[in-house]
Motif scaffolding. Structure first.
Motif, PDB file in Angstrom:
ATOM      1  N   GLY A 134      39.648  51.325  13.770  1.00  0.00           N
ATOM      2  CA  GLY A 134      39.495  50.947  15.173  1.00  0.00           C
ATOM      3  C   GLY A 134      39.722  49.460  15.398  1.00  0.00           C
ATOM      4  O   GLY A 134      40.371  49.064  16.376  1.00  0.00           O
ATOM      5  N   LEU A 135      39.213  48.655  14.502  1.00  0.00           N
ATOM      6  CA  LEU A 135      39.417  47.206  14.611  1.00  0.00           C
ATOM      7  C   LEU A 135      40.892  46.849  14.441  1.00  0.00           C
ATOM      8  O   LEU A 135      41.435  46.023  15.180  1.00  0.00           O
ATOM      9  CB  LEU A 135      38.555  46.464  13.582  1.00  0.00           C
ATOM     10  N   THR A 136      41.546  47.492  13.483  1.00  0.00           N
ATOM     11  CA  THR A 136      42.976  47.248  13.266  1.00  0.00           C
ATOM     12  C   THR A 136      43.787  47.680  14.488  1.00  0.00           C
ATOM     13  O   THR A 136      44.685  46.964  14.939  1.00  0.00           O
ATOM     14  CB  THR A 136      43.466  47.980  12.002  1.00  0.00           C
ATOM     15  N   ALA A 137      43.450  48.844  15.041  1.00  0.00           N
ATOM     16  CA  ALA A 137      44.158  49.340  16.228  1.00  0.00           C
ATOM     17  C   ALA A 137      43.953  48.404  17.417  1.00  0.00           C
ATOM     18  O   ALA A 137      44.890  48.144  18.189  1.00  0.00           O
ATOM     19  CB  ALA A 137      43.687  50.749  16.574  1.00  0.00           C
ATOM     20  N   SER A 138      42.752  47.879  17.557  1.00  0.00           N
ATOM     21  CA  SER A 138      42.472  46.931  18.646  1.00  0.00           C
ATOM     22  C   SER A 138      43.305  45.671  18.484  1.00  0.00           C
ATOM     23  O   SER A 138      43.849  45.142  19.461  1.00  0.00           O
ATOM     24  CB  SER A 138      40.987  46.566  18.673  1.00  0.00           C
TER      25      SER A 138
END
Length: 157
Positions: free
Chosen positions: A96-100
């Motif tokens: 999720g952090l990478t996608a953000s």
């Protein structure tokens, strides 16, 4: 076109340039804010990785100390803790952090493209101002020549 019309069109183009420059300033500020937010997300992701690594190291250290004395129940307990530390929730949070961060990068690219469009519009306006100023100068020169000719013709009569 009259001198006033030339002046009006030149003023409109200069005003448009000022508007585009202000819009570029706002877009650049938005990019700065997004970069700051992205950096904070990266820092948070680093903390997530570091915390998981430290916890995993400590759990492995404990199980190493206890060694063979650890019963099957204790092994299962430590295995579940490791699964919590590096399991689906960790992977989901990390992803999720990478996608953000990826979405932020896309937004920054989009904003940079908008800035490029505004800069292109500024160039077009500046070229229009230059062209209008040249036309105005020619108009004024022709008008002055006609007035001089009329004045000369009036003196000759």
């Amino acid at each position: 076109m009259t001198e006033a019309e030339y002046d009006s069109k030149i003023a409109e183009n200069r005003q448009a340039v000022t508007g585009y420059q202000q819009e570029i300033g706002k877009l650049e500020e938005e990019i700065r804010e997004l970069k700051t937010f992205r950096t904070e997300l990266c820092n948070f992701q680093d903390v997530l990785h570091d915390t998981a690594s430290r916890a995993e190291g400590q759990i492995n250290g404990i199980t190493g100390l206890v060694g063979m004395a650890v019963s099957a129940v204790s092994q299962n307990f430590f295995s579940k803790i490791l699964q919590t530390v590096r399991g689906e929730e960790y992977v989901s949070a990390d992803s999720g952090l990478t996608a953000s961060q990826d979405r932020i990068d896309e937004k920054i690219t989009e904003l940079r493209n908008k800035i490029g469009q505004k800069q292109s519009a500024i160039s077009t306006c500046n070229a229009s101002v230059t062209s209008l100023e040249t036309e105005k100068a020619q108009y004024l020169a022709e008008k002055a020549a006609e007035e001089a000719k009329a004045a000369t013709a009036g003196e000759g009569a």
